[in-house]
Motif scaffolding. Structure first.
Motif, PDB file in Angstrom:
ATOM      1  N   LEU A 145     -21.862 -36.973 -53.974  1.00  0.00           N
ATOM      2  CA  LEU A 145     -21.387 -38.144 -53.234  1.00  0.00           C
ATOM      3  C   LEU A 145     -20.474 -38.969 -54.121  1.00  0.00           C
ATOM      4  O   LEU A 145     -20.837 -39.336 -55.241  1.00  0.00           O
ATOM      5  N   ALA A 146     -19.275 -39.266 -53.635  1.00  0.00           N
ATOM      6  CA  ALA A 146     -18.414 -40.252 -54.291  1.00  0.00           C
ATOM      7  C   ALA A 146     -18.830 -41.624 -53.772  1.00  0.00           C
ATOM      8  O   ALA A 146     -18.795 -41.863 -52.560  1.00  0.00           O
ATOM      9  N   VAL A 147     -19.200 -42.516 -54.668  1.00  0.00           N
ATOM     10  CA  VAL A 147     -19.745 -43.807 -54.235  1.00  0.00           C
ATOM     11  C   VAL A 147     -18.905 -44.953 -54.782  1.00  0.00           C
ATOM     12  O   VAL A 147     -18.679 -45.064 -55.982  1.00  0.00           O
ATOM     13  N   PRO A 148     -18.395 -45.834 -53.911  1.00  0.00           N
ATOM     14  CA  PRO A 148     -17.625 -46.999 -54.354  1.00  0.00           C
ATOM     15  C   PRO A 148     -18.511 -47.964 -55.139  1.00  0.00           C
ATOM     16  O   PRO A 148     -19.670 -48.199 -54.776  1.00  0.00           O
ATOM     17  N   ILE A 149     -17.950 -48.535 -56.225  1.00  0.00           N
ATOM     18  CA  ILE A 149     -18.736 -49.467 -57.031  1.00  0.00           C
ATOM     19  C   ILE A 149     -18.106 -50.858 -57.124  1.00  0.00           C
ATOM     20  O   ILE A 149     -18.732 -51.778 -57.655  1.00  0.00           O
ATOM     21  N   ASP A 150     -16.877 -51.024 -56.619  1.00  0.00           N
ATOM     22  CA  ASP A 150     -16.233 -52.335 -56.699  1.00  0.00           C
ATOM     23  C   ASP A 150     -15.241 -52.473 -55.552  1.00  0.00           C
ATOM     24  O   ASP A 150     -14.615 -51.502 -55.141  1.00  0.00           O
ATOM     25  N   GLY A 151     -15.123 -53.684 -55.040  1.00  0.00           N
ATOM     26  CA  GLY A 151     -14.157 -53.941 -53.982  1.00  0.00           C
ATOM     27  C   GLY A 151     -14.498 -55.229 -53.258  1.00  0.00           C
ATOM     28  O   GLY A 151     -15.636 -55.722 -53.340  1.00  0.00           O
ATOM     29  N   PRO A 152     -13.545 -55.781 -52.519  1.00  0.00           N
ATOM     30  CA  PRO A 152     -13.781 -57.047 -51.825  1.00  0.00           C
ATOM     31  C   PRO A 152     -14.720 -56.923 -50.640  1.00  0.00           C
ATOM     32  O   PRO A 152     -15.115 -57.934 -50.059  1.00  0.00           O
ATOM     33  N   TRP A 153     -15.107 -55.706 -50.308  1.00  0.00           N
ATOM     34  CA  TRP A 153     -15.959 -55.485 -49.139  1.00  0.00           C
ATOM     35  C   TRP A 153     -17.380 -55.056 -49.505  1.00  0.00           C
ATOM     36  O   TRP A 153     -18.177 -54.769 -48.612  1.00  0.00           O
ATOM     37  N   LEU A 154     -17.703 -55.005 -50.810  1.00  0.00           N
ATOM     38  CA  LEU A 154     -19.032 -54.535 -51.151  1.00  0.00           C
ATOM     39  C   LEU A 154     -19.654 -55.315 -52.301  1.00  0.00           C
ATOM     40  O   LEU A 154     -18.964 -55.970 -53.084  1.00  0.00           O
ATOM     41  N   LYS A 155     -20.987 -55.236 -52.370  1.00  0.00           N
ATOM     42  CA  LYS A 155     -21.767 -55.712 -53.508  1.00  0.00           C
ATOM     43  C   LYS A 155     -22.375 -54.493 -54.193  1.00  0.00           C
ATOM     44  O   LYS A 155     -22.624 -53.472 -53.550  1.00  0.00           O
ATOM     45  N   LEU A 156     -22.611 -54.615 -55.483  1.00  0.00           N
ATOM     46  CA  LEU A 156     -23.171 -53.481 -56.208  1.00  0.00           C
ATOM     47  C   LEU A 156     -24.525 -53.073 -55.620  1.00  0.00           C
ATOM     48  O   LEU A 156     -24.860 -51.893 -55.577  1.00  0.00           O
ATOM     49  N   SER A 157     -25.290 -54.051 -55.143  1.00  0.00           N
ATOM     50  CA  SER A 157     -26.584 -53.720 -54.548  1.00  0.00           C
ATOM     51  C   SER A 157     -26.423 -52.814 -53.332  1.00  0.00           C
ATOM     52  O   SER A 157     -27.284 -51.974 -53.042  1.00  0.00           O
ATOM     53  N   GLU A 158     -25.296 -52.960 -52.609  1.00  0.00           N
ATOM     54  CA  GLU A 158     -25.038 -52.094 -51.464  1.00  0.00           C
ATOM     55  C   GLU A 158     -24.742 -50.672 -51.916  1.00  0.00           C
ATOM     56  O   GLU A 158     -25.133 -49.698 -51.251  1.00  0.00           O
ATOM     57  N   ALA A 159     -24.043 -50.532 -53.041  1.00  0.00           N
ATOM     58  CA  ALA A 159     -23.768 -49.204 -53.586  1.00  0.00           C
ATOM     59  C   ALA A 159     -25.074 -48.527 -54.003  1.00  0.00           C
ATOM     60  O   ALA A 159     -25.273 -47.327 -53.765  1.00  0.00           O
ATOM     61  N   VAL A 160     -25.972 -49.293 -54.618  1.00  0.00           N
ATOM     62  CA  VAL A 160     -27.274 -48.756 -55.019  1.00  0.00           C
ATOM     63  C   VAL A 160     -28.048 -48.294 -53.791  1.00  0.00           C
ATOM     64  O   VAL A 160     -28.618 -47.185 -53.766  1.00  0.00           O
ATOM     65  N   ALA A 161     -28.079 -49.129 -52.761  1.00  0.00           N
ATOM     66  CA  ALA A 161     -28.785 -48.779 -51.528  1.00  0.00           C
ATOM     67  C   ALA A 161     -28.170 -47.551 -50.871  1.00  0.00           C
ATOM     68  O   ALA A 161     -28.879 -46.706 -50.305  1.00  0.00           O
ATOM     69  N   TYR A 162     -26.857 -47.434 -50.958  1.00  0.00           N
ATOM     70  CA  TYR A 162     -26.166 -46.293 -50.356  1.00  0.00           C
ATOM     71  C   TYR A 162     -26.572 -44.988 -51.041  1.00  0.00           C
ATOM     72  O   TYR A 162     -26.875 -43.991 -50.370  1.00  0.00           O
ATOM     73  N   VAL A 163     -26.596 -44.987 -52.357  1.00  0.00           N
ATOM     74  CA  VAL A 163     -27.026 -43.795 -53.088  1.00  0.00           C
ATOM     75  C   VAL A 163     -28.463 -43.443 -52.725  1.00  0.00           C
ATOM     76  O   VAL A 163     -28.813 -42.271 -52.514  1.00  0.00           O
ATOM     77  N   SER A 164     -29.316 -44.442 -52.620  1.00  0.00           N
ATOM     78  CA  SER A 164     -30.711 -44.208 -52.272  1.00  0.00           C
ATOM     79  C   SER A 164     -30.843 -43.611 -50.870  1.00  0.00           C
ATOM     80  O   SER A 164     -31.655 -42.710 -50.633  1.00  0.00           O
ATOM     81  N   THR A 165     -30.036 -44.096 -49.939  1.00  0.00           N
ATOM     82  CA  THR A 165     -30.114 -43.626 -48.553  1.00  0.00           C
ATOM     83  C   THR A 165     -29.594 -42.204 -48.409  1.00  0.00           C
ATOM     84  O   THR A 165     -30.224 -41.354 -47.770  1.00  0.00           O
ATOM     85  N   VAL A 166     -28.441 -41.921 -49.008  1.00  0.00           N
ATOM     86  CA  VAL A 166     -27.862 -40.585 -48.895  1.00  0.00           C
ATOM     87  C   VAL A 166     -28.646 -39.574 -49.732  1.00  0.00           C
ATOM     88  O   VAL A 166     -28.785 -38.411 -49.362  1.00  0.00           O
ATOM     89  N   ALA A 167     -29.154 -40.034 -50.863  1.00  0.00           N
ATOM     90  CA  ALA A 167     -29.971 -39.206 -51.771  1.00  0.00           C
ATOM     91  C   ALA A 167     -29.273 -37.914 -52.180  1.00  0.00           C
ATOM     92  O   ALA A 167     -29.809 -36.815 -52.000  1.00  0.00           O
ATOM     93  N   PRO A 168     -28.066 -38.021 -52.767  1.00  0.00           N
ATOM     94  CA  PRO A 168     -27.377 -36.808 -53.218  1.00  0.00           C
ATOM     95  C   PRO A 168     -27.994 -36.276 -54.503  1.00  0.00           C
ATOM     96  O   PRO A 168     -28.739 -36.979 -55.184  1.00  0.00           O
ATOM     97  N   ARG A 169     -27.642 -35.037 -54.840  1.00  0.00           N
ATOM     98  CA  ARG A 169     -28.033 -34.513 -56.153  1.00  0.00           C
ATOM     99  C   ARG A 169     -27.281 -35.235 -57.245  1.00  0.00           C
ATOM    100  O   ARG A 169     -27.831 -35.550 -58.299  1.00  0.00           O
ATOM    101  N   VAL A 170     -25.984 -35.522 -56.983  1.00  0.00           N
ATOM    102  CA  VAL A 170     -25.133 -36.205 -57.940  1.00  0.00           C
ATOM    103  C   VAL A 170     -24.345 -37.285 -57.209  1.00  0.00           C
ATOM    104  O   VAL A 170     -23.800 -37.035 -56.129  1.00  0.00           O
TER     105      VAL A 170
END
Length: 209
Positions: A145-170
């Motif tokens: 999974l390519a996961v965004p970590i910075d931008g005017p539309w996101l918080k880092l906590s949202e990126a963390v939650a996204y990785v947890s939800t998708v649960a990729p190997r990498v």
């Protein structure tokens, strides 16, 4: 699969049967690429598609297919004749690989202000997912999974939650081209995610996954 991060949201994805470039934007370096089978654009923002430089790239890669979301083709008339418009639900065959189009809309920047269309691209049934500027969760397991970590539309906590939800190997951090300390953001994502999931790829260096 071989993955090369070319800056910000831009990746060269090399499968057993295809060379695919995703999101060649103004914060990325992609001009020297040759032998591409397809270019995929998630959405119209300049950090995801640099129309002038993309036009030159396509001139040097004759026969390369260009796939874009509906709003991008309207914003970049110089590419209109070459672009194939794809929407969520579509499937693209590129060489020996299959790309599923997911997504729909860009993540909200503020309140209910309308966003532009934004595709996500799922390659080979879940081998790699590029979500564009949205938190797209497919209904199949995702390996990388390519996961965004910075931008005017996101918080880092949202990126963390996204990785947890998708649960990729990498999970590979991206969308860091406008921050002065991308290592900090990638490190925090790794710290709050499952052990070993987050792997930061050196820019321009092919990485086999």
């Amino acid at each position: 699969m071989k993955l090369t991060h070319l800056g910000h949201a831009c990746f060269l994805v090399e499968t057993a049967g295809a060379r695919v470039l995703i999101d060649p934007g103004c914060l990325s370096r992609f001009e020297d690429l040759r032998g591409l089978d397809a270019v995929l654009v998630t959405h119209q923002h300049a950090d995801h598609v640099d129309g002038d430089r993309l036009e030159v790239l396509l001139d040097h890669n004759q026969g390369t297919a260009l796939y874009v979301d509906p709003d991008t083709v309207a914003e970049l008339p110089v590419l209109r004749a070459q672009a194939n418009v794809v929407r969520p639900g579509d499937r693209i065959t590129v060489g020996g690989s299959v790309v599923q189009v997911l997504g729909g809309l860009h993540a909200a920047v503020y309140a209910d202000i309308p966003g532009c269309t934004s595709n996500a691209y799922l390659i080979d049934g879940g081998a790699f997912l590029h979500p564009g500027d949205a938190f797209v969760v497919p209904d199949v397991p995702v390996d990388v999974l390519a996961v965004p970590i910075d931008g005017p539309w996101l918080k880092l906590s949202e990126a963390v939650a996204y990785v947890s939800t998708v649960a990729p190997r990498v999970a590979v951090p991206m969308h860091e081209g406008e921050t002065t300390d991308p290592g900090k953001y990638a490190g925090m994502l790794a710290a709050f995610s499952a052990d070993g999931v987050v792997r930061r790829i050196d820019l321009g260096e092919p990485f086999t996954l």
